[in-house]
Every structure is written in structure tokens, then in C-alpha cells.
Enzyme design. Structure first.
Site, PDB file in Angstrom:
ATOM      1  N   PRO A 181     -43.236  39.251  50.361  1.00  0.00           N
ATOM      2  CA  PRO A 181     -43.146  40.143  49.336  1.00  0.00           C
ATOM      3  C   PRO A 181     -44.785  40.300  48.881  1.00  0.00           C
ATOM      4  O   PRO A 181     -45.032  41.231  47.982  1.00  0.00           O
ATOM      5  CB  PRO A 181     -42.386  39.576  48.016  1.00  0.00           C
ATOM      6  CG  PRO A 181     -42.241  38.136  48.444  1.00  0.00           C
ATOM      7  CD  PRO A 181     -42.457  38.101  49.758  1.00  0.00           C
ATOM      8  N   GLY A 183     -47.430  37.737  48.201  1.00  0.00           N
ATOM      9  CA  GLY A 183     -48.451  36.855  47.436  1.00  0.00           C
ATOM     10  C   GLY A 183     -49.747  36.531  48.104  1.00  0.00           C
ATOM     11  O   GLY A 183     -50.830  36.458  47.551  1.00  0.00           O
ATOM     12  N   ARG A 206     -38.435  44.876  51.790  1.00  0.00           N
ATOM     13  CA  ARG A 206     -39.457  43.667  51.321  1.00  0.00           C
ATOM     14  C   ARG A 206     -40.918  44.528  51.076  1.00  0.00           C
ATOM     15  O   ARG A 206     -41.566  44.036  50.526  1.00  0.00           O
ATOM     16  CB  ARG A 206     -39.433  42.563  52.099  1.00  0.00           C
ATOM     17  CG  ARG A 206     -38.404  41.494  51.862  1.00  0.00           C
ATOM     18  CD  ARG A 206     -38.174  40.450  52.763  1.00  0.00           C
ATOM     19  NE  ARG A 206     -39.158  39.505  52.758  1.00  0.00           N
ATOM     20  CZ  ARG A 206     -39.082  38.523  52.123  1.00  0.00           C
ATOM     21  NH1 ARG A 206     -37.887  38.043  51.244  1.00  0.00           N
ATOM     22  NH2 ARG A 206     -39.966  37.417  51.969  1.00  0.00           N
ATOM     23  N   CYS A 307     -43.561  27.537  55.442  1.00  0.00           N
ATOM     24  CA  CYS A 307     -43.110  26.791  54.139  1.00  0.00           C
ATOM     25  C   CYS A 307     -41.971  25.744  54.365  1.00  0.00           C
ATOM     26  O   CYS A 307     -40.913  25.636  53.715  1.00  0.00           O
ATOM     27  CB  CYS A 307     -42.743  27.754  52.844  1.00  0.00           C
ATOM     28  SG  CYS A 307     -41.623  28.764  53.168  1.00  0.00           S
TER      29      CYS A 307
HETATM   30  C1  LIG Z   1     -42.521  33.632  54.787  1.00  0.00           C
HETATM   31  S1  LIG Z   1     -42.268  35.509  54.454  1.00  0.00           S
HETATM   32  C2  LIG Z   1     -43.564  36.264  54.258  1.00  0.00           C
HETATM   33  C3  LIG Z   1     -44.260  35.816  52.769  1.00  0.00           C
HETATM   34  C4  LIG Z   1     -45.540  36.595  52.533  1.00  0.00           C
HETATM   35  N1  LIG Z   1     -46.390  36.220  53.631  1.00  0.00           N
HETATM   36  C5  LIG Z   1     -45.893  36.251  51.104  1.00  0.00           C
HETATM   37  O1  LIG Z   1     -47.003  35.344  50.856  1.00  0.00           O
HETATM   38  O2  LIG Z   1     -45.347  37.009  49.976  1.00  0.00           O
HETATM   39  C6  LIG Z   1     -41.772  36.028  56.138  1.00  0.00           C
HETATM   40  C7  LIG Z   1     -41.566  37.474  56.364  1.00  0.00           C
HETATM   41  O3  LIG Z   1     -41.511  37.865  57.602  1.00  0.00           O
HETATM   42  C8  LIG Z   1     -40.641  38.961  57.768  1.00  0.00           C
HETATM   43  N2  LIG Z   1     -40.381  39.056  59.159  1.00  0.00           N
HETATM   44  C9  LIG Z   1     -39.205  38.575  59.899  1.00  0.00           C
HETATM   45  N3  LIG Z   1     -39.073  38.987  61.052  1.00  0.00           N
HETATM   46  C10 LIG Z   1     -40.297  39.674  61.248  1.00  0.00           C
HETATM   47  C11 LIG Z   1     -40.915  40.422  62.474  1.00  0.00           C
HETATM   48  N4  LIG Z   1     -40.251  40.297  63.675  1.00  0.00           N
HETATM   49  N5  LIG Z   1     -42.034  41.265  62.282  1.00  0.00           N
HETATM   50  C12 LIG Z   1     -42.338  41.146  61.034  1.00  0.00           C
HETATM   51  N6  LIG Z   1     -41.989  40.499  59.833  1.00  0.00           N
HETATM   52  C13 LIG Z   1     -41.022  39.826  60.062  1.00  0.00           C
HETATM   53  C14 LIG Z   1     -39.560  38.734  56.763  1.00  0.00           C
HETATM   54  O4  LIG Z   1     -38.929  40.074  56.417  1.00  0.00           O
HETATM   55  C15 LIG Z   1     -40.356  37.939  55.585  1.00  0.00           C
HETATM   56  O5  LIG Z   1     -40.724  38.868  54.603  1.00  0.00           O
END
Ligand SMILES: C[S@@+](CC[C@H](N)C(=O)[O-])C[C@H]1O[C@@H](n2cnc3c(N)ncnc32)[C@H](O)[C@@H]1O
Length: 381
Positions: A181, A183, A206, A307
């Protein structure tokens, strides 16, 4: 002769107004569909107990109790707000800027002034307040400041480490491959270094949340100046779309989100129906990291982060992606030593001392941040 116990109990219940259920209506309670016998958070704990007790040995009980306890937060100051004022307010709460404190201590050390090897730079201009070790005070919710944007962003303070490790420099072109989202993307913008930034996330709902973060924290003209571009593509294809392009790339992948998985049953990756997805995570993570490395220009830097405490999602993924790039593209990647972060931020975080590559913040009751794994790499060719 006295009535048997079961009949007496039945009579008592009848007199108390409980009608017995006729035998033909009795049935075994079905639990699978609506009321899981083992909620996903319990399955997560079982899984962690099995794998992490082996991985962390005697450290596991302390990490476990911390993961199950209330986390601590950091307040990332919004440099687009009236930040001097915000800083004073946070200081009045007895919180301290852990980034500034660490860096100014380091600059005062005689060995750093005379050191022959330059200290690898942290991304600049980041101010994040935390309460001291053992102080479990909470920050009040962020508020709209006088300049029309929110004054700070509450986040796990350990989430700032991957952004600090990226070592942004003025004029950098930046890709945040899994950005929502938002951060860490917000922190990237706070550095004031981004010539342009591509913030991508596969999930459109998201990226909607990410847009809201941008609107609440960054004035329109700064968004335009930093040329923020938000997309919802599959990050695994980025290398084919925009190869050899960016100075800095953040690959903050989807993972088992260990702390979250112990507290939330909804949308939990340990739900039985998501077993396959969970097993495929390391593969997805390798593909995303490989795409991030391909999108980096030779000489540019990538930070991989999760994480999760899992070696399989951390060090193994780093090794896997580096091998894949070497074998399939003949591209060489070097892991950068970030062990100085352990010393630099030792007053704020607990670090796992035995990572093969990268650094891992482990939760501790006195400093209940993380888990947060990060590994910095340089694309050589
Ligand atoms: C750990 S979260 C990211 C948190 C973000 N960096 C922050 O600091 O708020 C991982 C994200 O990867 C996205 N995601 C999952 N598969 C993906 C893909 N194939 N390509 C791009 N994003 C992907 C998910 O929707 C999720 O929002």
C-alpha cells in the site's frame, strides 16, 4: 431404584426449560465450511513452531512471544508537511529520531572520520521517530497538518531499513516493483532524490490504496516534480518491459507476512485453501527479484526485502535469483555487505547475527519491530 444419571440430567435440563433434541434431528456439527477447527492463524503458529524452532534454536521462544505481542511503530515524518513543528511535537512525547541519532553518532566516532573505506551511504533526509527500548508508548494517530498533508506515517520502523539501505542519491531513477500500500514508496519520496519513480503493484485495489497515500501525504506539485508513475502490472515481466533502466530498484515481495499471519484469519496465506500458493511463494519471489535485477542498469542497485523470518523466502531466494541471472542471462550480481547496519542501528533493533547474506531484524519484547529481512545487491554487468 434411582434413575440413571443421564436420565436425571435430562430431567433437570427439561425442568430448566431446555427441550431435548429428538434423536432424528441430531447430527454431527459441521465445522469445515463456516467455523474452522484450526483457524489460519493457529496453522501459522504451528508451522512457525516447526520450522523456526529449528532455524533459530534457543532464540525462537523469545521471537515467538514477541510476534504474539503488540508491535511497536515508528512515525515517519512527512517532509512535505511542516516537519520542524511535527518533530518538536514528537520530541515532547519523548520519542527520538532513530535515523538521525544513529547517523550523527556514527559521524562522531573517530574511526569513521579517519576510515580509509568510505561508509556506504544511507538514503538521505529520512526522519523516523520511535520510543526507546522497553518504552511501549503508542503514537497518536497522524493528523492533517497546516500545509494540507498528513504530518507523519505510522509504520513498522524496521520497514525503513530497506529504503535506507538502497542508498539513494540525487537524480536517481527508481522502481518500486511491489509498492502497495505504499509505506516504502512514501519513504523513497521523502529522500527528495527521485528524478522519477515507478510504483507498481499487481493488485489494482492495493494500488488504489497507494494512490490515497500519495494524495494524503504528497502535494500535487511534488508528485509531478518526482514524476510518480503508478502501474498495476505483473512485476515478473518488468525485465522484458523496461530492462537495464533504473539506478535503484526495491523488490519488497509478497511473503508469509509472519506477524500479520499470527493475528488475522481473514486473507491469511496459511488458510488451508492457499497451501499451493504458499508453497509457490519462493518461486514467485525469485521471479520478482530476477525481474527487478533485469530492470536495473549495470552498476545500479537492488534491495530485496520481506517481512518473513523464513530462510526459504530470504537467503535462498537471493541465491536463487543470482544463479538464475548468471545461468540464463550471463549477468553478474554481487551481494553488498550491510553488516554495518547492525552496529549503526543496534540501539533500535535486534538483528539476527547469523544471516549468510543480507540482514534480518528479529522481534524482541524490548524492541518489538520486524521481522524484516533485506539484502542489497549491485548489478555488475
Ligand atoms: C509486502 S507487500 C508490499 C508492501 C509495500 N512495499 C509497502 O511498503 O507498503 C507485497 C505486494 O506485492 C504485490 N504483488 C504480488 N504479486 C505481484 C506481482 N507478480 N507483481 C507485482 N506485485 C505483486 C502484492 O499485491 C502486495 O501488495
Amino acid at each position: 431404584m434411582a434413575a440413571p444419571v443421564w436420565r436425571r440430567a435430562g430431567d433437570l435440563l427439561k425442568r430448566a426449560g431446555f427441550a431435548p433434541v429428538p434423536r432424528r434431528h441430531r447430527h454431527k456439527k459441521k465445522w469445515a465450511a463456516t467455523e474452522p477447527k484450526f483457524p489460519a492463524s493457529r496453522l501459522a503458529l504451528q508451522n512457525f513452531d516447526m520450522t523456526y524452532s529449528v532455524q533459530f534454536g534457543p532464540l525462537w521462544p523469545s521471537i515467538r512471544v514477541s510476534l504474539l505481542s503488540e508491535p511497536k511503530y515508528g512515525a515517519l515524518i512527512n517532509n512535505f508537511a511542516d516537519w520542524d513543528n511535527v518533530r518538536t511535537k514528537l520530541e515532547q512525547l519523548s520519542a527520538r529520531d532513530f535515523v538521525n541519532e544513529a547517523i550523527s553518532h556514527r559521524e562522531l566516532e573517530p574511526e569513521s572520520r579517519h576510515s580509509a573505506t568510505p561508509f556506504p551511504a544511507c538514503s538521505p533526509n529520512l526522519r523516523c521517530f520511535t520510543f526507546a527500548r522497553g518504552d511501549v508508548s503508542r503514537f497518536p494517530p497522524a493528523r492533517l497538518g497546516s500545509l494540507g498533508v498528513m504530518d507523519y506515517y505510522l509504520m513498522d520502523a524496521a520497514s525503513l531499513l530497506p529504503v535506507l539501505a538502497l542508498g539513494l542519491q540525487p537524480g536517481d531513477t527508481v522502481l518500486d516493483l511491489c509498492a502497495a500500500p505504499g509505506g516504502k514508496m512514501l519513504a523513497l519520496l521523502q529522500t527528495g532524490c527521485c528524478r522519477n519513480i515507478a510504483a507498481n503493484d499487481i493488485s489494482t485495489s492495493r494500488t488504489g490504496r497507494l494512490q490515497k497515500v500519495l494524495q494524503s501525504y504528497v502535494p500535487q506539485e511534488s508528485r509531478e516534480r518526482n514524476q510518480v508513475r503508478v502501474t498495476s502490472w505483473d512485476g515478473r515481466k518488468w525485465g522484458e518491459l523496461e530492462g537495464d533502466t533504473y539506478d535503484r530498484v526495491l523488490v519488497d515481495v509478497p511473503c508469509t507476512t509472519d506477524r500479520h499471519s499470527l493475528h488475522q484469519d481473514e486473507n491469511n496465506i496459511f488458510h488451508r485453501s492457499r497451501k499451493k500458493e504458499r508453497q509457490m511463494l519462493p518461486m514467485l519471489q525469485v521471479q520478482l527479484l530476477a525481474a527487478g535485477l533485469l530492470a536495473t542498469r549495470p552498476g545500479g542497485h537492488v534491495v530485496y526485502s520481506t517481512c518473513s523470518l523464513s530462510h526459504l523466502q530470504n537467503e535462498y531466494v537471493v541465491h536463487g535469483a543470482i544463479e538464475l541471472l548468471d545461468n540464463q542471462y550471463n549477468i553478474k550480481v554481487q551481494v553488498e555487505d550491510m553488516s554495518h547496519f547492525r552496529k549503526l542501528f543496534m540501539d533500535t533493533f535486534y538483528f539476527f547475527p547469523s544471516c549468510q547474506v543480507g540482514e534480518l531484524v528479529i522481534p524482541n519484547l524490548l524492541a518489538n519491530f520486524g521481522p524484516m529481512y533485506f539484502c542489497k545487491m549491485c548489478r555488475l554487468t
